[in-house]
Scaffold this motif. Structure first.
Motif, PDB file in Angstrom:
ATOM      1  N   GLY A  42       0.816  -1.217   0.000  1.00 23.03           N
ATOM      2  CA  GLY A  42       0.000   0.000   0.000  1.00 23.03           C
ATOM      3  C   GLY A  42       0.843   1.256   0.000  1.00 23.03           C
ATOM      4  O   GLY A  42       0.550   2.218  -0.723  1.00 23.03           O
ATOM      5  N   ILE A 335      -4.020  -7.657  -3.132  1.00 22.42           N
ATOM      6  CA  ILE A 335      -5.165  -6.862  -3.588  1.00 22.42           C
ATOM      7  C   ILE A 335      -5.597  -5.869  -2.515  1.00 22.42           C
ATOM      8  O   ILE A 335      -5.855  -4.685  -2.810  1.00 22.42           O
ATOM      9  CB  ILE A 335      -6.334  -7.789  -3.979  1.00 22.42           C
ATOM     10  CG1 ILE A 335      -5.976  -8.567  -5.255  1.00 22.42           C
ATOM     11  CG2 ILE A 335      -7.609  -6.982  -4.198  1.00 22.42           C
ATOM     12  CD1 ILE A 335      -6.967  -9.649  -5.611  1.00 22.42           C
ATOM     13  N   LEU A 336      -5.650  -6.324  -1.251  1.00 24.76           N
ATOM     14  CA  LEU A 336      -6.033  -5.412  -0.169  1.00 24.76           C
ATOM     15  C   LEU A 336      -5.001  -4.295  -0.011  1.00 24.76           C
ATOM     16  O   LEU A 336      -5.353  -3.122   0.177  1.00 24.76           O
ATOM     17  CB  LEU A 336      -6.179  -6.189   1.144  1.00 24.76           C
ATOM     18  CG  LEU A 336      -7.383  -7.123   1.243  1.00 24.76           C
ATOM     19  CD1 LEU A 336      -7.359  -7.893   2.561  1.00 24.76           C
ATOM     20  CD2 LEU A 336      -8.691  -6.341   1.117  1.00 24.76           C
ATOM     21  N   THR A 338      -3.076  -3.125  -2.371  1.00 25.79           N
ATOM     22  CA  THR A 338      -3.215  -2.239  -3.537  1.00 25.79           C
ATOM     23  C   THR A 338      -4.411  -1.309  -3.362  1.00 25.79           C
ATOM     24  O   THR A 338      -4.327  -0.105  -3.662  1.00 25.79           O
ATOM     25  CB  THR A 338      -3.383  -3.077  -4.819  1.00 25.79           C
ATOM     26  OG1 THR A 338      -2.230  -3.909  -4.990  1.00 25.79           O
ATOM     27  CG2 THR A 338      -3.523  -2.179  -6.029  1.00 25.79           C
ATOM     28  N   ILE A 339      -5.534  -1.843  -2.872  1.00 29.09           N
ATOM     29  CA  ILE A 339      -6.722  -1.010  -2.673  1.00 29.09           C
ATOM     30  C   ILE A 339      -6.440   0.093  -1.659  1.00 29.09           C
ATOM     31  O   ILE A 339      -6.791   1.269  -1.864  1.00 29.09           O
ATOM     32  CB  ILE A 339      -7.907  -1.873  -2.210  1.00 29.09           C
ATOM     33  CG1 ILE A 339      -8.354  -2.797  -3.360  1.00 29.09           C
ATOM     34  CG2 ILE A 339      -9.075  -1.002  -1.757  1.00 29.09           C
ATOM     35  CD1 ILE A 339      -9.415  -3.809  -2.968  1.00 29.09           C
ATOM     36  N   LEU A 340      -5.765  -0.278  -0.541  1.00 32.26           N
ATOM     37  CA  LEU A 340      -5.416   0.729   0.462  1.00 32.26           C
ATOM     38  C   LEU A 340      -4.465   1.774  -0.118  1.00 32.26           C
ATOM     39  O   LEU A 340      -4.613   2.972   0.142  1.00 32.26           O
ATOM     40  CB  LEU A 340      -4.768   0.047   1.675  1.00 32.26           C
ATOM     41  CG  LEU A 340      -5.689  -0.827   2.537  1.00 32.26           C
ATOM     42  CD1 LEU A 340      -4.876  -1.546   3.608  1.00 32.26           C
ATOM     43  CD2 LEU A 340      -6.774   0.029   3.188  1.00 32.26           C
ATOM     44  N   VAL A 342      -4.037   2.629  -3.359  1.00 35.59           N
ATOM     45  CA  VAL A 342      -4.721   3.466  -4.353  1.00 35.59           C
ATOM     46  C   VAL A 342      -5.605   4.492  -3.652  1.00 35.59           C
ATOM     47  O   VAL A 342      -5.605   5.689  -4.000  1.00 35.59           O
ATOM     48  CB  VAL A 342      -5.551   2.592  -5.313  1.00 35.59           C
ATOM     49  CG1 VAL A 342      -6.492   3.459  -6.142  1.00 35.59           C
ATOM     50  CG2 VAL A 342      -4.633   1.793  -6.225  1.00 35.59           C
ATOM     51  N   GLY A 343      -6.348   4.051  -2.639  1.00 33.84           N
ATOM     52  CA  GLY A 343      -7.207   4.982  -1.909  1.00 33.84           C
ATOM     53  C   GLY A 343      -6.411   6.084  -1.233  1.00 33.84           C
ATOM     54  O   GLY A 343      -6.738   7.273  -1.339  1.00 33.84           O
ATOM     55  N   TRP A 384      -5.969   9.229 -14.064  1.00 36.67           N
ATOM     56  CA  TRP A 384      -6.501   7.897 -13.757  1.00 36.67           C
ATOM     57  C   TRP A 384      -5.824   6.780 -14.541  1.00 36.67           C
ATOM     58  O   TRP A 384      -5.694   5.657 -14.026  1.00 36.67           O
ATOM     59  CB  TRP A 384      -8.011   7.888 -13.970  1.00 36.67           C
ATOM     60  CG  TRP A 384      -8.718   8.709 -12.940  1.00 36.67           C
ATOM     61  CD1 TRP A 384      -9.304   9.920 -13.107  1.00 36.67           C
ATOM     62  CD2 TRP A 384      -8.863   8.393 -11.552  1.00 36.67           C
ATOM     63  NE1 TRP A 384      -9.813  10.385 -11.921  1.00 36.67           N
ATOM     64  CE2 TRP A 384      -9.563   9.474 -10.943  1.00 36.67           C
ATOM     65  CE3 TRP A 384      -8.473   7.311 -10.761  1.00 36.67           C
ATOM     66  CZ2 TRP A 384      -9.873   9.480  -9.590  1.00 36.67           C
ATOM     67  CZ3 TRP A 384      -8.782   7.319  -9.409  1.00 36.67           C
ATOM     68  CH2 TRP A 384      -9.478   8.392  -8.846  1.00 36.67           C
ATOM     69  N   THR A 388      -4.527   3.391 -12.696  1.00 33.80           N
ATOM     70  CA  THR A 388      -4.870   2.036 -13.144  1.00 33.80           C
ATOM     71  C   THR A 388      -3.615   1.212 -13.416  1.00 33.80           C
ATOM     72  O   THR A 388      -3.525   0.042 -12.995  1.00 33.80           O
ATOM     73  CB  THR A 388      -5.727   2.113 -14.419  1.00 33.80           C
ATOM     74  OG1 THR A 388      -6.900   2.891 -14.154  1.00 33.80           O
ATOM     75  CG2 THR A 388      -6.122   0.728 -14.887  1.00 33.80           C
ATOM     76  N   GLY A 391      -1.955   0.263 -10.071  1.00 31.96           N
ATOM     77  CA  GLY A 391      -2.715  -0.760  -9.366  1.00 31.96           C
ATOM     78  C   GLY A 391      -2.559  -2.134  -9.990  1.00 31.96           C
ATOM     79  O   GLY A 391      -2.354  -3.133  -9.286  1.00 31.96           O
ATOM     80  N   VAL A 395      -0.780  -5.582  -8.262  1.00 34.86           N
ATOM     81  CA  VAL A 395      -1.469  -6.871  -8.150  1.00 34.86           C
ATOM     82  C   VAL A 395      -0.680  -7.963  -8.865  1.00 34.86           C
ATOM     83  O   VAL A 395      -0.549  -9.097  -8.348  1.00 34.86           O
ATOM     84  CB  VAL A 395      -2.900  -6.756  -8.724  1.00 34.86           C
ATOM     85  CG1 VAL A 395      -3.551  -8.131  -8.809  1.00 34.86           C
ATOM     86  CG2 VAL A 395      -3.748  -5.829  -7.862  1.00 34.86           C
TER      87      VAL A 395
END
Length: 421
Positions: A42, A335-336, A338-340, A342-343, A384, A388, A391, A395
């Motif tokens: 992250g 994945i978790l 990466t989501i954290l 990116v956010g 964006w 993308t 991210g 992953v």
């Protein structure tokens, strides 16, 4: 819960292994290492998003300031002058992408005042037409751009150029041109005295320190031309300048050659792109390090869960199913993370104009001095497609990190694993 019950057992076991068990501190330690791996991914993703957004912001800021002075497309007549520039402008306006046109002459010379001598690009323009292709008139901080009337031999200087010449409004500067004139004493440079009628600030040092404007008729008289050197065009979309220049080359009559703004600063843009690529590679290594950390986490998990693997094998689980369990565990962490990332990265990049001033106020420092950089805030331009790409890359790296530990887990022999249980 009903949705979880319908998942294949590989998913259920893989999800269970991501949580700390209650029986031993070892399981808790492995889960803690998984959390560190997730945080590392992250952090790398967020850092990459923020850095690229800031670099994009600086590039956009500098480009906008450059194009406040430069035209999107310049049209030249190979004969050296364009007397009927209005007819050429009318032809250019037939292309719907062209929104503004203005004539100009341009030369290089030396500006002299007392013992101060500075090189400069001197551009002759029509004050009433120039706002159609540049923002210089609005950037005039002292004096008036409209004072560039024919026959007055007034001049508007960049603020750094005026500072270097130690000249103020109403004072005289001497322009010396490379084109010589024959005199009884020999060939001497052509010289003309100008009165400073304005000082502009574009916010780009190259122009503030090396550009001056005069009236186009005064410029034609100095250069002994019977018309403007060419046309400067402004487009609806500056990014379409190369394509529009190619179209105009085919449609405009006469022996013309055209150049767009990207050709004038090709080295600068190439350097910026190279720097962005290098920063992308360097910061991707942060994500790669976190992915290697994920490898060690999964290896520890496989070592700790060998008895569980053996029991699953004796119950009929195939090596492929065992491999899938640990791939699911590692991919979920990636994945978790990466989501954290990116956010967090998007949140910081979109609010950097608030975060940086807060840090400056908290620490009592100023990251960007306006006297040096001409901007006092850190710009950010979040794109964006970059988000993308980052991210997806994170992953993929996390998924690749699961392959070896998962393959090793699939090779565990049940009899050997249960021998000492």
């Amino acid at each position: 819960m009903s949705m979880l019950k319908n998942l294949p057992f590989e998913w259920l076991v893989g999800l269970r292994y991501t949580r700390a068990g209650k029986r031993s501190g070892r399981n808790s330690f492995i889960s803690f290492i998984s959390l560190i791996s997730m945080a590392g991914i992250g952090l790398g993703v967020a850092a990459l998003i923020v850095v690229l957004s800031v670099m994009n912001g600086f590039q956009k800021e500098v480009t906008d300031r450059m194009l406040s002075v430069l035209a999107h497309v310049e049209v030249f007549d190979n004969s050296g002058s364009m007397p009927d520039w209005r007819a050429e402008a009318a032809q250019a306006f037939k292309n719907p992408a062209v929104k503004g046109a203005a004539p100009f002459v341009e030369t290089q010379g030396m500006l002299l005042r007392d013992d101060a001598l500075r090189p400069a690009i001197v551009r002759g323009v029509l004050p009433e037409e120039e706002p159609n292709v540049s923002d210089v008139a609005g950037q005039t901080r002292m004096g008036s751009f409209k004072a560039l009337q024919p026959g007055t031999f007034n001049i508007v200087l960049g603020i750094e150029l005026a500072r270097a010449l130690r000249v103020n409004l109403g004072e005289k500067v001497t322009l010396m041109l490379a084109q010589g004139q024959v005199t009884p004493a020999g060939v001497l440079p052509r010289m003309r005295s100008f009165t400073v009628s304005g000082i502009f600030q574009a916010g780009h040092n190259e122009f503030d320190a090396g550009l001056a404007f005069i009236n186009i008729e005064d410029g034609q008289r100095l250069l002994r031309l019977d018309g403007p050197s060419g046309l400067r065009l402004r487009l609806a979309d500056m990014n379409q300048a190369p394509q529009v220049a190619a179209e105009l080359k085919k449609t405009m009559p006469g022996d013309l050659w055209l150049r767009d703004w990207s050709k004038l600063n090709a080295n600068w843009f190439a350097a910026v792109q190279t720097e962005k690529r290098m920063m992308f590679i360097i910061l991707t290594l942060i994500i790669a390090v976190a992915a290697f950390n994920l490898v060690s986490t999964l290896v520890m998990t496989v070592t700790d869960k060998q008895a569980d693997i053996a029991i699953l094998r004796t119950l009929g689980a195939s090596p492929r199913s065992i491999m899938k369990i640990f791939m699911i565990q590692g991919a979920l962490v990636g994945i978790l993370g990466t989501i954290l990332g990116v956010g967090g990265g998007v949140l910081v990049a979109m609010n950097i104009d608030v975060i940086v001033p807060f840090i400056e106020h908290l620490l009592g420092v100023q990251f960007l001095s306006k006297d040096i950089y001409f901007i006092s805030t850190v710009p950010s331009d979040l794109r964006w497609p970059d988000v993308t790409k980052i991210g997806v890359l994170a992953v993929i790296l996390a998924f690749l990190a699961t392959l070896y530990p998962s393959w090793w887990a699939a090779r565990v022999k049940p009899a050997e694993a249960l021998r000492y249980e």
